[in-house]
Design a protein around this motif. Structure first.
Motif, PDB file in Angstrom:
ATOM      1  N   ILE A  25     -12.313  -2.547 -13.780  1.00  0.00           N
ATOM      2  CA  ILE A  25     -11.174  -2.061 -12.988  1.00  0.00           C
ATOM      3  C   ILE A  25     -10.906  -3.033 -11.839  1.00  0.00           C
ATOM      4  CG2 ILE A  25     -10.347  -0.219 -11.455  1.00  0.00           C
ATOM      5  CD1 ILE A  25     -11.839   1.767 -13.294  1.00  0.00           C
ATOM      6  N   TYR A  26     -11.973  -3.535 -11.212  1.00  0.00           N
ATOM      7  CA  TYR A  26     -11.814  -4.511 -10.129  1.00  0.00           C
ATOM      8  C   TYR A  26     -11.075  -5.754 -10.615  1.00  0.00           C
ATOM      9  CZ  TYR A  26     -15.242  -1.737  -7.556  1.00  0.00           C
ATOM     10  OH  TYR A  26     -15.897  -0.722  -6.914  1.00  0.00           O
ATOM     11  N   GLU A  27     -11.400  -6.214 -11.803  1.00  0.00           N
ATOM     12  CA  GLU A  27     -10.738  -7.394 -12.364  1.00  0.00           C
ATOM     13  C   GLU A  27      -9.246  -7.131 -12.597  1.00  0.00           C
ATOM     14  OE1 GLU A  27     -12.874  -8.559 -15.886  1.00  0.00           O
ATOM     15  OE2 GLU A  27     -14.792  -8.385 -14.838  1.00  0.00           O
ATOM     16  N   HIS A  28      -8.931  -5.955 -13.120  1.00  0.00           N
ATOM     17  CA  HIS A  28      -7.530  -5.622 -13.387  1.00  0.00           C
ATOM     18  C   HIS A  28      -6.725  -5.479 -12.098  1.00  0.00           C
ATOM     19  CE1 HIS A  28      -7.966  -5.298 -17.669  1.00  0.00           C
ATOM     20  NE2 HIS A  28      -8.914  -4.387 -17.560  1.00  0.00           N
ATOM     21  N   LEU A  29      -7.362  -5.055 -11.010  1.00  0.00           N
ATOM     22  CA  LEU A  29      -6.662  -4.870  -9.739  1.00  0.00           C
ATOM     23  C   LEU A  29      -6.548  -6.163  -8.937  1.00  0.00           C
ATOM     24  CD1 LEU A  29      -8.102  -1.435  -8.519  1.00  0.00           C
ATOM     25  CD2 LEU A  29      -6.027  -1.881  -9.848  1.00  0.00           C
ATOM     26  N   ARG A  42     -12.632  -4.591  -3.067  1.00  0.00           N
ATOM     27  CA  ARG A  42     -14.041  -4.247  -2.895  1.00  0.00           C
ATOM     28  C   ARG A  42     -14.299  -2.781  -3.228  1.00  0.00           C
ATOM     29  NH1 ARG A  42     -15.451  -6.102   3.004  1.00  0.00           N
ATOM     30  NH2 ARG A  42     -13.734  -4.680   3.355  1.00  0.00           N
ATOM     31  N   ALA A  43     -13.229  -1.988  -3.264  1.00  0.00           N
ATOM     32  CA  ALA A  43     -13.350  -0.556  -3.577  1.00  0.00           C
ATOM     33  C   ALA A  43     -12.034  -0.102  -4.188  1.00  0.00           C
ATOM     34  CB  ALA A  43     -13.647   0.240  -2.312  1.00  0.00           C
ATOM     35  N   PHE A  44     -12.108   0.909  -5.034  1.00  0.00           N
ATOM     36  CA  PHE A  44     -10.877   1.479  -5.571  1.00  0.00           C
ATOM     37  C   PHE A  44     -10.914   2.984  -5.407  1.00  0.00           C
ATOM     38  CE2 PHE A  44     -13.585   0.930  -9.398  1.00  0.00           C
ATOM     39  CZ  PHE A  44     -13.637   2.230  -9.868  1.00  0.00           C
ATOM     40  N   ASP A  45      -9.756   3.585  -5.510  1.00  0.00           N
ATOM     41  CA  ASP A  45      -9.600   5.025  -5.409  1.00  0.00           C
ATOM     42  C   ASP A  45      -8.688   5.461  -6.552  1.00  0.00           C
ATOM     43  OD1 ASP A  45      -9.847   7.600  -4.463  1.00  0.00           O
ATOM     44  OD2 ASP A  45      -8.999   7.187  -2.501  1.00  0.00           O
ATOM     45  N   VAL A  46      -8.641   6.759  -6.812  1.00  0.00           N
ATOM     46  CA  VAL A  46      -7.810   7.283  -7.895  1.00  0.00           C
ATOM     47  C   VAL A  46      -6.781   8.252  -7.316  1.00  0.00           C
ATOM     48  CG1 VAL A  46      -7.771   8.496 -10.102  1.00  0.00           C
ATOM     49  CG2 VAL A  46      -9.763   7.136  -9.470  1.00  0.00           C
ATOM     50  N   VAL A  47      -5.525   8.019  -7.643  1.00  0.00           N
ATOM     51  CA  VAL A  47      -4.439   8.912  -7.262  1.00  0.00           C
ATOM     52  C   VAL A  47      -4.173   9.813  -8.462  1.00  0.00           C
ATOM     53  CG1 VAL A  47      -2.015   9.041  -6.562  1.00  0.00           C
ATOM     54  CG2 VAL A  47      -3.447   7.130  -5.774  1.00  0.00           C
ATOM     55  N   ARG A  48      -4.305  11.107  -8.243  1.00  0.00           N
ATOM     56  CA  ARG A  48      -4.051  12.047  -9.340  1.00  0.00           C
ATOM     57  C   ARG A  48      -2.562  12.145  -9.631  1.00  0.00           C
ATOM     58  NH1 ARG A  48      -7.195  17.550  -9.433  1.00  0.00           N
ATOM     59  NH2 ARG A  48      -5.875  17.571 -11.244  1.00  0.00           N
ATOM     60  N   GLY A  55      -4.797   9.217 -14.181  1.00  0.00           N
ATOM     61  CA  GLY A  55      -4.988   8.866 -12.787  1.00  0.00           C
ATOM     62  C   GLY A  55      -4.551   7.431 -12.578  1.00  0.00           C
ATOM     63  N   ILE A  56      -4.096   7.126 -11.358  1.00  0.00           N
ATOM     64  CA  ILE A  56      -3.680   5.768 -11.024  1.00  0.00           C
ATOM     65  C   ILE A  56      -4.759   5.174 -10.125  1.00  0.00           C
ATOM     66  CG2 ILE A  56      -1.905   4.314 -10.004  1.00  0.00           C
ATOM     67  CD1 ILE A  56       0.087   6.620 -10.458  1.00  0.00           C
ATOM     68  N   TYR A  57      -5.455   4.165 -10.640  1.00  0.00           N
ATOM     69  CA  TYR A  57      -6.516   3.491  -9.895  1.00  0.00           C
ATOM     70  C   TYR A  57      -5.887   2.426  -9.015  1.00  0.00           C
ATOM     71  CZ  TYR A  57      -9.938   5.834 -12.823  1.00  0.00           C
ATOM     72  OH  TYR A  57     -10.712   6.776 -13.436  1.00  0.00           O
ATOM     73  N   VAL A  58      -6.182   2.471  -7.704  1.00  0.00           N
ATOM     74  CA  VAL A  58      -5.578   1.564  -6.732  1.00  0.00           C
ATOM     75  C   VAL A  58      -6.661   0.908  -5.879  1.00  0.00           C
ATOM     76  CG1 VAL A  58      -3.421   2.880  -6.589  1.00  0.00           C
ATOM     77  CG2 VAL A  58      -5.274   3.406  -5.018  1.00  0.00           C
ATOM     78  N   ASP A  59      -6.312  -0.253  -5.295  1.00  0.00           N
ATOM     79  CA  ASP A  59      -7.172  -0.944  -4.338  1.00  0.00           C
ATOM     80  C   ASP A  59      -7.279  -0.054  -3.101  1.00  0.00           C
ATOM     81  OD1 ASP A  59      -8.357  -2.591  -2.423  1.00  0.00           O
ATOM     82  OD2 ASP A  59      -6.985  -4.266  -2.742  1.00  0.00           O
ATOM     83  N   LEU A  84       2.827   3.133  -3.318  1.00  0.00           N
ATOM     84  CA  LEU A  84       1.538   2.492  -3.574  1.00  0.00           C
ATOM     85  C   LEU A  84       1.691   0.998  -3.370  1.00  0.00           C
ATOM     86  CD1 LEU A  84       0.501   4.528  -6.743  1.00  0.00           C
ATOM     87  CD2 LEU A  84      -0.251   4.876  -4.392  1.00  0.00           C
ATOM     88  N   VAL A  85       0.569   0.337  -3.151  1.00  0.00           N
ATOM     89  CA  VAL A  85       0.603  -1.091  -2.864  1.00  0.00           C
ATOM     90  C   VAL A  85      -0.319  -1.837  -3.820  1.00  0.00           C
ATOM     91  CG1 VAL A  85      -1.187  -0.962  -1.073  1.00  0.00           C
ATOM     92  CG2 VAL A  85       0.481  -2.805  -0.995  1.00  0.00           C
ATOM     93  N   ASN A  86       0.155  -2.978  -4.276  1.00  0.00           N
ATOM     94  CA  ASN A  86      -0.571  -3.908  -5.140  1.00  0.00           C
ATOM     95  C   ASN A  86      -0.843  -3.344  -6.531  1.00  0.00           C
ATOM     96  OD1 ASN A  86      -0.339  -5.823  -3.176  1.00  0.00           O
ATOM     97  ND2 ASN A  86      -2.326  -5.400  -2.279  1.00  0.00           N
TER      98      ASN A  86
END
Length: 126
Positions: A25-29, A42-48, A55-59, A84-86
């Motif tokens: 996931i880090y590579e894709h972001l 360095r970290a990701f979060d999930v937007v439901r 879910g939308i995984y974001v930086d 959302l950003v990036n």
């Protein structure tokens, strides 16, 4: 498994194959920033989303990036707008919390997105 990558810098939405390993996931972001360096989250979060487990995984630190490295988009579900950003990654999730194929399609996501920051927003609030 099927996932969808959202890239607001390139203004592209594309289906990709996600191998189920959270480290990828880090590579894709990751993306090339304004200085030509690769920005790696360095970290990701999930937007439901209200889309059957997607879910939308974001930086998680995307808002702290310099202004020239922020690439915004708005995604709308029902009557709710989410700025959302990036780069983001849409992945499905089952009842046990395991990753699955996403339910959304590339066309579903494209219809929900507007690129950039709305003209009505003040840059001071971003």
């Amino acid at each position: 498994m099927r996932a969808i990558l959202i890239d607001p810098k390139a203004k592209q939405v594309m289906q990709i194959d996600y191998n189920g390993d959270y480290k990828t996931i880090y590579e894709h972001l990751s993306f090339q920033n304004a200085e030509g360096m690769t920005h790696k989250p360095r970290a990701f979060d999930v937007v439901r989303t209200p889309t059957e487990g997607d879910g939308i995984y974001v930086d998680d630190e995307g808002l702290y990036a310099p202004a020239e490295d922020k690439h915004w988009y708005n995604i709308k579900y029902n009557d709710q707008d989410m700025m959302l950003v990036n780069r983001s990654l849409v992945i499905g999730c089952d009842d046990e919390g395991n990753s699955t194929d996403c339910v959304s399609t590339v066309e579903d996501i494209k219809q929900r997105i507007k690129w950039g920051i709305p003209a009505s927003w003040s840059m001071a609030s971003v």
